[in-house]
Design an enzyme around this catalytic site. Structure first.
Site, PDB file in Angstrom:
ATOM      1  N   HIS A 194      16.059  -6.573  32.338  1.00  0.00           N
ATOM      2  CA  HIS A 194      17.035  -8.170  31.106  1.00  0.00           C
ATOM      3  C   HIS A 194      18.417  -6.916  31.515  1.00  0.00           C
ATOM      4  CE1 HIS A 194      14.127 -10.774  29.500  1.00  0.00           C
ATOM      5  NE2 HIS A 194      14.967 -11.040  28.575  1.00  0.00           N
ATOM      6  N   GLY A 195      18.567  -5.634  32.265  1.00  0.00           N
ATOM      7  CA  GLY A 195      20.007  -5.169  32.562  1.00  0.00           C
ATOM      8  C   GLY A 195      20.294  -5.253  31.486  1.00  0.00           C
ATOM      9  N   ILE A 236       1.157  -1.245  -0.352  1.00  0.00           N
ATOM     10  CA  ILE A 236      -0.081  -0.361  -0.048  1.00  0.00           C
ATOM     11  C   ILE A 236       1.350   1.644   0.073  1.00  0.00           C
ATOM     12  CG2 ILE A 236      -1.957   1.073   1.621  1.00  0.00           C
ATOM     13  CD1 ILE A 236      -2.839  -1.511   2.522  1.00  0.00           C
ATOM     14  N   ARG A 242      18.572 -15.484  35.966  1.00  0.00           N
ATOM     15  CA  ARG A 242      19.854 -14.171  36.976  1.00  0.00           C
ATOM     16  C   ARG A 242      19.099 -14.130  37.676  1.00  0.00           C
ATOM     17  NH1 ARG A 242      24.395 -12.544  34.465  1.00  0.00           N
ATOM     18  NH2 ARG A 242      24.206  -9.971  34.764  1.00  0.00           N
ATOM     19  N   GLU A 290      -5.312  -2.295   8.948  1.00  0.00           N
ATOM     20  CA  GLU A 290      -4.521  -2.675   9.089  1.00  0.00           C
ATOM     21  C   GLU A 290      -4.154  -2.685  10.427  1.00  0.00           C
ATOM     22  OE1 GLU A 290      -1.671  -0.222   6.670  1.00  0.00           O
ATOM     23  OE2 GLU A 290      -2.851   0.295   5.439  1.00  0.00           O
ATOM     24  N   GLN A 348      11.847  -7.490  44.703  1.00  0.00           N
ATOM     25  CA  GLN A 348      10.262  -7.345  45.083  1.00  0.00           C
ATOM     26  C   GLN A 348      10.030  -6.302  43.988  1.00  0.00           C
ATOM     27  OE1 GLN A 348       8.223  -4.880  47.053  1.00  0.00           O
ATOM     28  NE2 GLN A 348       6.449  -5.807  47.926  1.00  0.00           N
TER      29      GLN A 348
HETATM   30  C1  LIG Z   1       8.818   0.878   8.951  1.00  0.00           C
HETATM   31  C2  LIG Z   1       7.783   2.003   8.568  1.00  0.00           C
HETATM   32  C3  LIG Z   1       6.948   1.130   7.227  1.00  0.00           C
HETATM   33  C4  LIG Z   1       5.700   1.662   6.560  1.00  0.00           C
HETATM   34  N1  LIG Z   1       4.970   1.223   6.121  1.00  0.00           N
HETATM   35  C5  LIG Z   1       3.992   1.585   4.698  1.00  0.00           C
HETATM   36  C6  LIG Z   1       3.443   1.590   4.203  1.00  0.00           C
HETATM   37  O1  LIG Z   1       3.561  -0.195   3.698  1.00  0.00           O
HETATM   38  N2  LIG Z   1       2.514   2.522   3.536  1.00  0.00           N
HETATM   39  C7  LIG Z   1       2.417   4.037   3.331  1.00  0.00           C
HETATM   40  O2  LIG Z   1       1.801   4.412   2.700  1.00  0.00           O
HETATM   41  N3  LIG Z   1       3.249   4.321   4.483  1.00  0.00           N
HETATM   42  C8  LIG Z   1       4.157   3.560   5.710  1.00  0.00           C
HETATM   43  N4  LIG Z   1       4.882   3.961   6.229  1.00  0.00           N
HETATM   44  C9  LIG Z   1       4.246   5.441   6.500  1.00  0.00           C
HETATM   45  C10 LIG Z   1       3.976   5.883   7.787  1.00  0.00           C
HETATM   46  O3  LIG Z   1       2.355   5.329   7.646  1.00  0.00           O
HETATM   47  C11 LIG Z   1       4.122   7.266   8.683  1.00  0.00           C
HETATM   48  O4  LIG Z   1       5.236   7.362   9.229  1.00  0.00           O
HETATM   49  C12 LIG Z   1       3.232   7.834   9.096  1.00  0.00           C
HETATM   50  O5  LIG Z   1       1.423   7.779   9.404  1.00  0.00           O
HETATM   51  C13 LIG Z   1       3.867   9.368   9.869  1.00  0.00           C
HETATM   52  O6  LIG Z   1       4.362  10.170   8.621  1.00  0.00           O
HETATM   53  P1  LIG Z   1       5.293  11.181   9.106  1.00  0.00           P
HETATM   54  O7  LIG Z   1       6.031   9.737   8.868  1.00  0.00           O
HETATM   55  O8  LIG Z   1       5.239  12.035   7.743  1.00  0.00           O
HETATM   56  O9  LIG Z   1       5.586  11.722   9.996  1.00  0.00           O
HETATM   57  P2  LIG Z   1       4.962  13.138  10.180  1.00  0.00           P
HETATM   58  O10 LIG Z   1       3.509  13.164   9.168  1.00  0.00           O
HETATM   59  O11 LIG Z   1       5.806  13.730   9.756  1.00  0.00           O
HETATM   60  O12 LIG Z   1       4.833  13.141  12.098  1.00  0.00           O
HETATM   61  C14 LIG Z   1       5.263  13.569  12.737  1.00  0.00           C
HETATM   62  C15 LIG Z   1       5.434  13.622  13.635  1.00  0.00           C
HETATM   63  O13 LIG Z   1       3.495  15.098  14.294  1.00  0.00           O
HETATM   64  C16 LIG Z   1       3.001  14.231  14.407  1.00  0.00           C
HETATM   65  N5  LIG Z   1       1.934  14.891  13.880  1.00  0.00           N
HETATM   66  C17 LIG Z   1       1.245  15.377  12.582  1.00  0.00           C
HETATM   67  N6  LIG Z   1       0.220  16.193  12.348  1.00  0.00           N
HETATM   68  C18 LIG Z   1      -0.478  15.950  13.257  1.00  0.00           C
HETATM   69  C19 LIG Z   1      -1.807  16.445  13.808  1.00  0.00           C
HETATM   70  N7  LIG Z   1      -2.193  16.822  13.762  1.00  0.00           N
HETATM   71  N8  LIG Z   1      -1.748  16.887  15.153  1.00  0.00           N
HETATM   72  C20 LIG Z   1      -0.623  16.655  16.160  1.00  0.00           C
HETATM   73  N9  LIG Z   1       0.806  15.512  16.383  1.00  0.00           N
HETATM   74  C21 LIG Z   1       0.372  16.356  14.938  1.00  0.00           C
HETATM   75  C22 LIG Z   1       3.038  12.528  14.233  1.00  0.00           C
HETATM   76  O14 LIG Z   1       2.119  12.048  15.090  1.00  0.00           O
HETATM   77  C23 LIG Z   1       4.574  12.136  14.543  1.00  0.00           C
HETATM   78  O15 LIG Z   1       4.366  12.271  15.785  1.00  0.00           O
HETATM   79  C24 LIG Z   1       5.961   3.377   7.300  1.00  0.00           C
HETATM   80  C25 LIG Z   1       6.596   3.954   7.751  1.00  0.00           C
HETATM   81  C26 LIG Z   1       7.315   3.256   8.962  1.00  0.00           C
HETATM   82  C27 LIG Z   1       8.432   3.739   9.533  1.00  0.00           C
END
Ligand SMILES: Cc1cc2nc3c(=O)[nH]c(=O)nc-3n(C[C@H](O)[C@H](O)[C@H](O)COP(=O)(O)OP(=O)(O)OC[C@H]3O[C@@H](n4cnc5c(N)ncnc54)[C@H](O)[C@@H]3O)c2cc1C
Length: 373
Positions: free
Chosen positions: A334-335, A116, A264, A238, A275
């Site tokens: 686990h330290g 996706i 351990r 998802e 505790q």
């Molecule tokens: C390992 C991995 C696999 C992934 N797989 C897919 C995939 O298969 N397909 C796909 O399309 N995408 C995928 N993604 C992307 C993922 O969905 C995005 O990284 C995620 O939606 C966040 O977008 P961004 O990284 O641009 O962060 P940003 O949108 O830049 O957000 C940065 C920070 O700002 C916060 N923020 C942003 N807007 C707001 C708001 N309105 N209010 C409060 N806080 C806010 C966010 O919560 C976050 O903490 C993947 C990401 C990773 C790391």
């Protein structure tokens, strides 16, 4: 659970132990599963287990998907069959009969690996910022742009791609979903798997589209402009699957750590005799039990078609936060060994962190939940 599901679980568990688990070191090194892992998973019935048999699926329910996700998490194996399945559900829900018959059986056999592709460098949480476009040209769309962080990207043969079909439309209105068959497609390119802090065996890639032509009939949904609402609706699949992985990981962390602290020794006695150790693990075990009860309730409601967006958001946010709290406590117990990559708990710590970020960050989900107040 039912006898059929129990049988399915034992088949999946044995398959993962013999076909996936022994290859984890190599998968981590190559940053993706073997290509054959997909066809093998297809042959055993892990893929599209909740898609009707007439389209090549297993004819089961989300309970089958949950069993597979649990078994993968239990074995510490990263294989994003739930994303693959999710692509199938987009096609099942919004595709024409011809599209379903064309793609679903090949996906069920693992011949086409699903991805996706929504996120872009400038469009993560805010998908309305998408810059990838699909311009209509006769019987085709011409796609230009790029996507990032795409799970299953390296092996992807079928991509559910979010594009702007109307660049003038504001916000979500101009977004559509187009299915792209990626193999040998001119103008399409996959970047090397991205270096991540965890989930090393999982391919997460950038995808590039440079004047890529796909048939106009690959549009999902009868008309353009439905993509945003389609994504919001189907993202629940998802999110719930991630909740399943989160709870299983939390339970596994408690089990692994309970064993470790009995073995351990410190100050002449096993760690469990302190505790603090007992109380921390008691808290973790209790939280994991609460998480499981909430998850099971959500799964039942999802199967009955009664799980709403808000509750799904609550599940994904709370279960993954809970998972990370528990895993972090278990690392502490686990330290120094908890920080060593050869210890499963260390890997679970780095692997689980992304659960709070993808499929909608937990902050975005809280915004969604808050909209219901
Ligand atoms: C390992 C991995 C696999 C992934 N797989 C897919 C995939 O298969 N397909 C796909 O399309 N995408 C995928 N993604 C992307 C993922 O969905 C995005 O990284 C995620 O939606 C966040 O977008 P961004 O990284 O641009 O962060 P940003 O949108 O830049 O957000 C940065 C920070 O700002 C916060 N923020 C942003 N807007 C707001 C708001 N309105 N209010 C409060 N806080 C806010 C966010 O919560 C976050 O903490 C993947 C990401 C990773 C790391």
């Amino acid at each position: 659970m039912s006898d059929t599901l129990r049988m399915f679980r034992s088949t999946v568990r044995e398959f993962i132990q013999t076909e996936f688990a022994p290859h984890q070191a190599r998968w981590r090194q190559q940053q993706c599963p073997d290509a054959e892992a997909w066809t093998k998973a297809g042959a055993i019935g892990i893929l599209l287990s909740d898609v009707p048999e007439e389209y090549g699926g297993g004819g089961g329910t989300f309970a089958h998907v949950a069993v597979a996700v649990e078994e993968l998490a239990h074995a510490g194996v990263h294989f994003a069959s739930f994303i693959h399945n999710s692509v199938a559900h987009y096609i099942l829900a919004y595709g024409s009969e011809e599209q379903r018959r064309n793609w679903l059986p090949r996906m069920a056999r693992g011949e086409l690996v699903g991805a996706i592709a929504m996120s872009e460098p400038a469009a993560g949480s805010d998908l309305t910022g998408s810059k990838t476009t699909a311009r209509r040209d006769g019987d085709h769309y011409v796609i230009n742009g790029s996507k990032t962080f795409i799970t299953n990207g390296w092996h992807a043969g079928i991509i559910c791609l979010a594009v702007k079909t109307d660049v003038r439309a504001a916000g979500p209105k101009g977004i559509s979903l187009i299915i792209v068959e990626a193999k040998n497609l001119s103008g399409y390119r996959v970047g090397r798997p991205l270096e991540k802090v965890g989930m090393h065996a999982q391919d997460t890639c950038e995808l590039f589209f440079d004047d890529v032509r796909v048939p106009a009939s690959n549009l999902l949904g009868p008309v353009e402009g439905r993509g945003f609402s389609q994504m919001m609706e189907k993202m629940n699949y998802e999110r719930l699957a991630i909740g399943v992985a989160a709870v299983t990981t939390a339970e596994r962390a408690v089990a692994i750590t309970s064993k470790y602290v009995k073995e351990r020794m410190a100050f002449g006695k096993p760690l469990i005799d302190f505790q603090n150790t007992r109380f921390k693990l008691a808290e973790c075990k209790t939280e994991a039990r609460i998480a499981r009860a909430f998850l099971d309730n959500c799964i039942e409601r999802f199967i009955a078609g009664q799980l709403d967006d808000i509750t799904t958001a609550m599940a994904k946010y709370w279960l993954t936060d809970c998972e990370c709290r528990i895993v972090d406590e278990c690392v502490q117990l686990h330290g120094g060994y908890g920080y060593m990559a050869e210890y499963p708990i260390a890997r679970m710590w780095t692997d689980s962190r992304v659960h709070r970020i993808y499929a909608g960050t937990n902050e975005i989900l809280k915004e969604l939940i808050a909209s219901s107040l």
